[in-house]
Write an enzyme that holds these catalytic residues in place. Sequence first.
Site, PDB file in Angstrom:
ATOM      1  N   LYS A 165     -20.326 -41.397 -13.178  1.00 22.56           N
ATOM      2  CA  LYS A 165     -20.572 -40.097 -12.545  1.00 22.56           C
ATOM      3  C   LYS A 165     -20.873 -39.081 -13.637  1.00 22.56           C
ATOM      4  O   LYS A 165     -19.968 -38.607 -14.324  1.00 22.56           O
ATOM      5  CB  LYS A 165     -19.380 -39.645 -11.699  1.00 22.56           C
ATOM      6  CG  LYS A 165     -19.699 -38.411 -10.869  1.00 22.56           C
ATOM      7  CD  LYS A 165     -18.548 -38.011  -9.982  1.00 22.56           C
ATOM      8  CE  LYS A 165     -18.994 -36.916  -9.016  1.00 22.56           C
ATOM      9  NZ  LYS A 165     -19.657 -35.782  -9.681  1.00 22.56           N
ATOM     10  N   ARG A 199     -27.818 -32.334 -10.208  1.00 23.85           N
ATOM     11  CA  ARG A 199     -28.441 -33.307  -9.296  1.00 23.85           C
ATOM     12  C   ARG A 199     -29.926 -32.977  -9.138  1.00 23.85           C
ATOM     13  O   ARG A 199     -30.300 -31.820  -8.888  1.00 23.85           O
ATOM     14  CB  ARG A 199     -27.732 -33.251  -7.944  1.00 23.85           C
ATOM     15  CG  ARG A 199     -28.206 -34.267  -6.889  1.00 23.85           C
ATOM     16  CD  ARG A 199     -27.574 -35.604  -7.111  1.00 23.85           C
ATOM     17  NE  ARG A 199     -27.912 -36.555  -6.043  1.00 23.85           N
ATOM     18  CZ  ARG A 199     -27.143 -36.794  -4.978  1.00 23.85           C
ATOM     19  NH1 ARG A 199     -25.988 -36.141  -4.831  1.00 23.85           N
ATOM     20  NH2 ARG A 199     -27.503 -37.676  -4.071  1.00 23.85           N
ATOM     21  N   ARG A 205     -30.298 -30.107  -5.720  1.00 24.61           N
ATOM     22  CA  ARG A 205     -29.487 -30.506  -4.561  1.00 24.61           C
ATOM     23  C   ARG A 205     -29.720 -29.578  -3.382  1.00 24.61           C
ATOM     24  O   ARG A 205     -29.655 -29.989  -2.231  1.00 24.61           O
ATOM     25  CB  ARG A 205     -28.012 -30.489  -4.980  1.00 24.61           C
ATOM     26  CG  ARG A 205     -27.021 -30.724  -3.871  1.00 24.61           C
ATOM     27  CD  ARG A 205     -25.628 -30.826  -4.437  1.00 24.61           C
ATOM     28  NE  ARG A 205     -24.630 -30.807  -3.399  1.00 24.61           N
ATOM     29  CZ  ARG A 205     -23.382 -31.234  -3.554  1.00 24.61           C
ATOM     30  NH1 ARG A 205     -23.003 -31.704  -4.725  1.00 24.61           N
ATOM     31  NH2 ARG A 205     -22.519 -31.193  -2.578  1.00 24.61           N
ATOM     32  N   GLU A 263     -29.678 -37.419 -11.939  1.00 24.87           N
ATOM     33  CA  GLU A 263     -29.072 -36.260 -12.597  1.00 24.87           C
ATOM     34  C   GLU A 263     -29.889 -35.868 -13.821  1.00 24.87           C
ATOM     35  O   GLU A 263     -30.432 -36.735 -14.528  1.00 24.87           O
ATOM     36  CB  GLU A 263     -27.644 -36.591 -13.065  1.00 24.87           C
ATOM     37  CG  GLU A 263     -26.671 -36.935 -11.978  1.00 24.87           C
ATOM     38  CD  GLU A 263     -25.949 -35.716 -11.425  1.00 24.87           C
ATOM     39  OE1 GLU A 263     -25.903 -34.688 -12.125  1.00 24.87           O
ATOM     40  OE2 GLU A 263     -25.421 -35.810 -10.304  1.00 24.87           O
ATOM     41  N   PHE A 323     -30.067 -43.017 -10.192  1.00 27.86           N
ATOM     42  CA  PHE A 323     -29.167 -43.994  -9.583  1.00 27.86           C
ATOM     43  C   PHE A 323     -29.645 -44.488  -8.218  1.00 27.86           C
ATOM     44  O   PHE A 323     -28.994 -45.338  -7.609  1.00 27.86           O
ATOM     45  CB  PHE A 323     -27.745 -43.438  -9.455  1.00 27.86           C
ATOM     46  CG  PHE A 323     -27.660 -42.058  -8.848  1.00 27.86           C
ATOM     47  CD1 PHE A 323     -27.877 -41.846  -7.501  1.00 27.86           C
ATOM     48  CD2 PHE A 323     -27.353 -40.966  -9.654  1.00 27.86           C
ATOM     49  CE1 PHE A 323     -27.792 -40.581  -6.947  1.00 27.86           C
ATOM     50  CE2 PHE A 323     -27.260 -39.692  -9.115  1.00 27.86           C
ATOM     51  CZ  PHE A 323     -27.478 -39.502  -7.755  1.00 27.86           C
ATOM     52  N   ARG A 330     -22.050 -36.942   3.896  1.00 22.68           N
ATOM     53  CA  ARG A 330     -20.951 -37.266   2.988  1.00 22.68           C
ATOM     54  C   ARG A 330     -20.035 -38.230   3.732  1.00 22.68           C
ATOM     55  O   ARG A 330     -19.103 -37.853   4.412  1.00 22.68           O
ATOM     56  CB  ARG A 330     -20.182 -35.998   2.588  1.00 22.68           C
ATOM     57  CG  ARG A 330     -19.186 -36.233   1.462  1.00 22.68           C
ATOM     58  CD  ARG A 330     -18.315 -35.017   1.249  1.00 22.68           C
ATOM     59  NE  ARG A 330     -19.032 -33.829   0.889  1.00 22.68           N
ATOM     60  CZ  ARG A 330     -19.438 -33.531  -0.335  1.00 22.68           C
ATOM     61  NH1 ARG A 330     -19.208 -34.361  -1.329  1.00 22.68           N
ATOM     62  NH2 ARG A 330     -20.079 -32.399  -0.576  1.00 22.68           N
ATOM     63  N   LYS A 357     -16.487 -41.025  -4.711  1.00 25.50           N
ATOM     64  CA  LYS A 357     -16.396 -40.567  -6.097  1.00 25.50           C
ATOM     65  C   LYS A 357     -14.940 -40.594  -6.544  1.00 25.50           C
ATOM     66  O   LYS A 357     -14.041 -40.179  -5.814  1.00 25.50           O
ATOM     67  CB  LYS A 357     -16.986 -39.165  -6.265  1.00 25.50           C
ATOM     68  CG  LYS A 357     -16.389 -38.091  -5.380  1.00 25.50           C
ATOM     69  CD  LYS A 357     -17.143 -36.781  -5.534  1.00 25.50           C
ATOM     70  CE  LYS A 357     -16.604 -35.708  -4.585  1.00 25.50           C
ATOM     71  NZ  LYS A 357     -17.350 -34.442  -4.672  1.00 25.50           N
TER      72      LYS A 357
END
Length: 500
Positions: free
Chosen positions: A211, A216, A231, A260, A293, A364, A370
């Site tokens: 992470k 983002r 984001r 990121e 990712f 989410r 996370k």
Amino acid sequence: MLFAELVAASDAVAATSRRTAKVQALAALLRALAPAEVEPAVDFLTGVPRQGKVGVGWSTVFSLDVAPASAATLAVLDVDRTLDVVLATTGPGSTAARQTVLGDLLGRATEGEQSFLRRLLVGELRQGALAGIMTDAVAAAAGVPVAAVRRAAMLSGDLGTAALVALTEGEPGVAGVGLRLLHPVLPMLAAPAAGVPGALDETGPASIEWKLDGARIQVHRQGDVVRIFTRNLNDVTERLPAVVSAVLALPVPAVVLDGEAIGVDDEARPQAFQDTMSTFGSDAGGGLRAYFFDVLHADGDDLLDRPLAERLDVLEAVAGPLRVPSLVTADPAAATAFLGDALRHGHEGVVVKALDAPYDAGRRGGAWRKVKPVRTLDLVVLAAEWGHGRRQGWLSNLHLGARDPVTGGFVMVGKTFKGLTDALLAWQTERLQALAVATDGLTVHVWPELVVEIALDGAQVSRRYPGGVALRFARVRRYRDDRRPEEADTIEAVRALLPR
């Protein structure tokens, strides 16, 4: 439609705790809207006008003392057009010009409309009609499945746009909304987990990924054209020329990547988050690197509905050298060791991702978890600010102090209003008023007696506070009745959390 009707619907939503009643009130309003009114009305009711913050802050909005109108004459589109004018007002003298325009708008609004507008403009509209409930209301008003509306909102990047399609074109319309190159989609988000073993219990076999503590980004490429979005779906392409160059060098003519942007030092260790964000927001953004990712589209093939395992194979093929380090495993011991490796390299934790999960844009859920070490500090409350909006009448934003063992006093290291339940707000308002020693505007300074346990993501260098350090993402966990102020954590304990 009169703006007063929209405000009345908002009041009805705020007056009930029942989700079904909220949805019914909003759906009734949506059915009564003209097509041109749908997008602004949805944006207003979810608390995020399409124009954004239009360059005005809390002090500006609440300093405009304008007598309210006696009758409702303002239309929904009047408000939308006025915010367009405010947003377009820039350059020398723009502050005064914006105040004039807003003052005129408030003068045409009734008392209830004024209250709604003020809260809307400062992001304090908390009447329980945020995106989740509004999505249900759009589906109910249009007679289409909620999942179809949600997907259309994710792929269009805007719930108002999805609402207009649903209400005017029905289910065939929302089904036709798809990913478009060079147009951002809402990012998939990760829910927190207490540890790697628990996260794996939720996901099963997973990709464990570092992470990164960066910004983002979602990167779209179509031929020689690259667009980079944040984001929040803002276009930041011009700030990140190195990322543009890196993506243009990839062996794929059309692609959408999720990742990121982060700054690293000569030894490839990450910069502090604040340094990355400072660079991100300046002309020096060319120094940031991109690490990816996930991949949502590759060479004409949309991948959102494919399981993560397949997307990772595509990601390796199109952007292997730019991938975030990862480990595919179902073994808690191996995953925990990988977490330790991420922390040793200066990153903030890992994300555990179910291999069989699609890319659930804008959600989410449990497919991404996370895991970050939880840091807590026991700090002393030095002051609190009176809240506004839904928290009006309560002391809300806490000023937090760490103990200075040299002077015996306390050094302010940050503020927070997060993590406070209504019950805790009511209790601390009464308790802090009893401890008050001075008042400065909206701030009540108190005798340093209450110790509060604060969860945080770390610390960063700060010129704002006298200790030279500030808390990151601080939130209240509980008040510590078992601790005295002289037992609070020291300023050195806070400084020890600074990235090294």
